[in-house]
Design an enzyme around this catalytic site. Structure first.
Site, PDB file in Angstrom:
ATOM      1  N   HIS A  19      24.857  -9.724  13.545  1.00  3.44           N
ATOM      2  CA  HIS A  19      26.238  -9.980  13.490  1.00  3.44           C
ATOM      3  C   HIS A  19      26.735 -11.145  13.657  1.00  3.44           C
ATOM      4  CE1 HIS A  19      26.569  -9.443  17.631  1.00  3.44           C
ATOM      5  NE2 HIS A  19      27.783 -10.022  17.685  1.00  3.44           N
TER       6      HIS A  19
HETATM    7  C1  UD1 Z   1      33.085 -10.230  17.981  1.00  3.57           C
HETATM    8  C2  UD1 Z   1      32.957 -11.553  19.200  1.00  3.57           C
HETATM    9  C3  UD1 Z   1      31.243 -11.843  19.369  1.00  3.57           C
HETATM   10  C4  UD1 Z   1      30.697 -10.289  19.815  1.00  3.57           C
HETATM   11  C5  UD1 Z   1      31.006  -9.301  18.649  1.00  3.57           C
HETATM   12  C6  UD1 Z   1      30.410  -7.962  19.163  1.00  3.57           C
HETATM   13  C7  UD1 Z   1      34.705 -13.330  19.120  1.00  3.57           C
HETATM   14  C8  UD1 Z   1      34.972 -14.708  18.516  1.00  3.57           C
HETATM   15  N1  UD1 Z   1      33.417 -12.650  18.549  1.00  3.57           N
HETATM   16  O1  UD1 Z   1      32.534 -10.736  17.041  1.00  3.57           O
HETATM   17  O2  UD1 Z   1      31.287 -12.779  20.532  1.00  3.57           O
HETATM   18  O3  UD1 Z   1      29.366 -10.632  19.825  1.00  3.57           O
HETATM   19  O4  UD1 Z   1      32.454  -9.158  18.588  1.00  3.57           O
HETATM   20  O5  UD1 Z   1      30.494  -6.850  18.396  1.00  3.57           O
HETATM   21  O6  UD1 Z   1      35.394 -12.819  19.799  1.00  3.57           O
HETATM   22  N2  UD1 Z   1      35.466  -5.603  11.457  1.00  3.57           N
HETATM   23  C9  UD1 Z   1      35.767  -4.190  11.072  1.00  3.57           C
HETATM   24  N3  UD1 Z   1      35.954  -3.322  12.037  1.00  3.57           N
HETATM   25  C10 UD1 Z   1      35.883  -3.386  13.454  1.00  3.57           C
HETATM   26  C11 UD1 Z   1      35.883  -4.692  13.889  1.00  3.57           C
HETATM   27  C12 UD1 Z   1      35.513  -5.841  13.050  1.00  3.57           C
HETATM   28  O7  UD1 Z   1      35.808  -4.119  10.175  1.00  3.57           O
HETATM   29  O8  UD1 Z   1      36.330  -2.315  14.213  1.00  3.57           O
HETATM   30  C13 UD1 Z   1      35.164  -6.694  10.993  1.00  3.57           C
HETATM   31  C14 UD1 Z   1      36.347  -7.300  10.143  1.00  3.57           C
HETATM   32  O9  UD1 Z   1      35.963  -7.557   8.938  1.00  3.57           O
HETATM   33  C15 UD1 Z   1      36.187  -8.673  10.997  1.00  3.57           C
HETATM   34  C16 UD1 Z   1      34.887  -8.769  11.333  1.00  3.57           C
HETATM   35  O10 UD1 Z   1      34.266  -7.515  11.397  1.00  3.57           O
HETATM   36  O11 UD1 Z   1      37.144  -9.514  10.375  1.00  3.57           O
HETATM   37  C17 UD1 Z   1      34.644  -9.544  12.370  1.00  3.57           C
HETATM   38  O12 UD1 Z   1      35.268  -9.007  13.739  1.00  3.57           O
HETATM   39  P1  UD1 Z   1      35.742  -9.923  14.852  1.00  3.57           P
HETATM   40  O13 UD1 Z   1      36.155  -9.231  15.929  1.00  3.57           O
HETATM   41  O14 UD1 Z   1      36.680 -10.998  14.498  1.00  3.57           O
HETATM   42  O15 UD1 Z   1      34.302 -10.667  15.371  1.00  3.57           O
HETATM   43  P2  UD1 Z   1      32.736 -10.197  15.449  1.00  3.57           P
HETATM   44  O16 UD1 Z   1      32.002 -10.734  14.620  1.00  3.57           O
HETATM   45  O17 UD1 Z   1      32.818  -8.620  15.744  1.00  3.57           O
HETATM   46  N1  UDP Z   2      25.597  -1.277  20.744  1.00  6.20           N
HETATM   47  C1  UDP Z   2      25.842  -0.041  20.502  1.00  6.20           C
HETATM   48  N2  UDP Z   2      25.856   0.508  19.308  1.00  6.20           N
HETATM   49  C2  UDP Z   2      25.286  -0.321  18.088  1.00  6.20           C
HETATM   50  C3  UDP Z   2      25.302  -1.625  18.427  1.00  6.20           C
HETATM   51  C4  UDP Z   2      25.213  -2.094  19.760  1.00  6.20           C
HETATM   52  O1  UDP Z   2      26.567   0.731  21.395  1.00  6.20           O
HETATM   53  O2  UDP Z   2      25.468   0.289  17.168  1.00  6.20           O
HETATM   54  C5  UDP Z   2      25.649  -1.695  22.030  1.00  6.20           C
HETATM   55  C6  UDP Z   2      24.576  -2.409  22.730  1.00  6.20           C
HETATM   56  O3  UDP Z   2      23.795  -1.436  23.251  1.00  6.20           O
HETATM   57  C7  UDP Z   2      25.090  -3.337  23.566  1.00  6.20           C
HETATM   58  C8  UDP Z   2      26.227  -4.039  23.035  1.00  6.20           C
HETATM   59  O4  UDP Z   2      26.631  -2.857  22.148  1.00  6.20           O
HETATM   60  O5  UDP Z   2      25.273  -2.722  24.757  1.00  6.20           O
HETATM   61  C9  UDP Z   2      26.166  -4.972  22.455  1.00  6.20           C
HETATM   62  O6  UDP Z   2      27.300  -5.488  21.636  1.00  6.20           O
HETATM   63  P1  UDP Z   2      27.061  -6.595  20.248  1.00  6.20           P
HETATM   64  O7  UDP Z   2      25.863  -6.570  19.767  1.00  6.20           O
HETATM   65  O8  UDP Z   2      28.264  -5.848  19.490  1.00  6.20           O
HETATM   66  O9  UDP Z   2      27.698  -7.845  20.999  1.00  6.20           O
HETATM   67  P2  UDP Z   2      27.065  -9.068  21.762  1.00  6.20           P
HETATM   68  O10 UDP Z   2      26.445  -8.336  23.072  1.00  6.20           O
HETATM   69  O11 UDP Z   2      26.171  -9.769  21.073  1.00  6.20           O
HETATM   70  O12 UDP Z   2      28.270  -9.778  22.130  1.00  6.20           O
END
Ligand code: UD1
Ligand code: UDP
Length: 379
Positions: A218
């Site tokens: 991601h």
């Molecule tokens: C965010 C965090 C990242 C973390 C990740 C965990 C920041 C800058 N980034 O990244 O550190 O590792 O969460 O998963 O805070 N979207 C959906 N549905 C949702 C959420 C997101 O469709 O419920 C899509 C949208 O298109 C959105 C994109 O995902 O624009 C990115 O979401 P965003 O929360 O901005 O950043 P992440 O890549 O999820």
């Molecule tokens: N996770 C989950 N379901 C998924 C993918 C990840 O429950 O489909 C959990 C995973 O086990 C871990 C956390 O989400 O505890 C990690 O989150 P993510 O990878 O979104 O973010 P990051 O840790 O990189 O910030």
């Protein structure tokens, strides 16, 4: 009784908050009253709601519903929403996790109101400021009054940035308390691993063998450039075909949206490979089941690379660097960024790695109660 505002918003924070919230309920409910605010950064059922029942987290008292957006717009909405709650609910301290925009907004809002910030997962550094998370971590640590580092590396990073770790005198934003306490995610993995079972979604696809690779992707640097993302998918498809192994890919919405907008054909070809199971994000208990039962983890997630280690699995981390340097030093995790031949070679060699020892570098599973104890002692 102190009112503590827990700010959550993104998936990993909701999961981390489960550990401390449980510790408050079990051992500190006479000293700490937890108020929960969900920024709404993540909002899909499977990115947020699914975790509350499963992980026994109380429903948020405040829901900001900020949704997705550019960094500035998203953080700005969070800032004003959190500030309002901090003032209205007479909050004594604010608790934030990790390094997302929700973390940054919480820390800034509270510090400007002279409300102490407690940062769980402090001190981690990738030393790569092109990552939004790196900016968020540094800003949050330097606005915090209590900093809890999960690893010695994180603790040393704070010392190198000038933090004193003596923890003497009156603790304040100008004399913060800095502790090495272990990882709340490890607390969670121990606690929930007994409950993890192969549940509905995992049964919805048929694994034909008991060997499979778990994949999550991601990060912006793996998803924003569509050619790079396609090259990663090609390398994963090569792994499935060449090693005759199945892949389970709970796809983050960011990655799926990107592929559907830019290259739906490529996505469809990848997802229709009979050895590749692209599924929606899974619940935490399902994720633990997948981590415990897979042969290899391929990921760019911070949390998932650590959980691979907790469950004694080799991992390939699709990044140029990691904050969790202990995993790479141990050898079970290998960084791999260049796609093509180089990445394919790392996939194949990692699949056959075997390690007997996984030293306990993430604490003893009691980080959360230590954090609560320090909050009650110092704030
Ligand atoms: C965010 C965090 C990242 C973390 C990740 C965990 C920041 C800058 N980034 O990244 O550190 O590792 O969460 O998963 O805070 N979207 C959906 N549905 C949702 C959420 C997101 O469709 O419920 C899509 C949208 O298109 C959105 C994109 O995902 O624009 C990115 O979401 P965003 O929360 O901005 O950043 P992440 O890549 O999820
Ligand atoms: N996770 C989950 N379901 C998924 C993918 C990840 O429950 O489909 C959990 C995973 O086990 C871990 C956390 O989400 O505890 C990690 O989150 P993510 O990878 O979104 O973010 P990051 O840790 O990189 O910030």
């Amino acid at each position: 009784m102190k009112n503590i505002l827990t700010v959550i918003g993104a998936r990993p924070q909701i999961i981390k908050a489960a550990a401390v919230s449980r510790a408050i309920r079990e051992g500190f409910s006479t000293e700490l009253n937890e108020v929960i605010l969900h920024t709404g950064q993540h909002y899909d059922e499977k990115m947020s709601n699914v975790f509350f029942n499963e992980l026994e987290i109380p429903r948020p008292d405040h829901q900001l519903d900020v949704g997705s957006g550019s960094h500035g717009a998203q953080t700005a909405k969070m800032l004003s929403g959190i500030e309002e709650v901090l003032l209205k609910d007479k909050i004594d301290a604010l608790l934030v996790y990790g390094d997302t925009n929700s973390t940054l907004a919480g820390a800034l809002a509270a510090a400007k109101l002279h409300i102490p910030v407690v940062h769980v997962e402090a001190g981690l550094r990738s030393f790569n400021k092109s990552m939004p998370e790196e900016i968020n971590r540094i800003a949050c640590d330097h606005a915090s009054t209590l900093l809890f580092s999960p690893t010695t590396t994180g603790f040393d990073n704070l010392k190198n940035e000038g933090f004193s770790t003596k923890n003497e005198g009156v603790i304040s934003i100008d004399n913060p308390g800095v502790f090495h306490c272990g990882d709340v995610m490890y607390d969670n993995s121990l606690y929930f691993s007994k409950k993890a079972s192969r549940t509905i979604q995992a049964d919805a696809f048929q694994l034909t063998t008991d060997k499979f690779v778990l994949v999550t992707i991601h990060r912006p640097y793996n998803t924003d450039d569509i050619d790079r993302l396609k090259a990663i998918l090609d390398d994963l498809a090569w792994l499935a075909n060449e090693e005759e192994i199945e892949l389970v890919v709970p796809l983050h919405p960011r990655t799926k949206n990107r592929l559907m907008q830019e290259s739906a054909d490529h996505y469809n070809a990848f997802a229709s490979n009979p050895r590749i199971h692209v599924i929606e994000p899974v619940s935490f208990l399902e994720m633990i089941w997948l981590e415990k039962n897979c042969s290899l983890v391929v990921t760019d997630s911070g949390g998932v690379q650590k959980e691979a280690y907790f469950f004694k699995k080799p991992s390939v981390v699709i990044r140029t660097e990691t904050e969790w340097t202990e995993l790479v030093a141990h050898g079970s995790a290998e960084l791999s960024f260049e796609t093509g031949e180089a990445m394919r070679r790392v996939f194949s060699t990692s699949l056959n790695k075997k390690f007997n020892e996984f030293p306990q570098v993430f604490g003893d599973g009691k980080a959360s109660s230590f954090i609560c104890e320090m909050i009650t002692t110092h704030l």
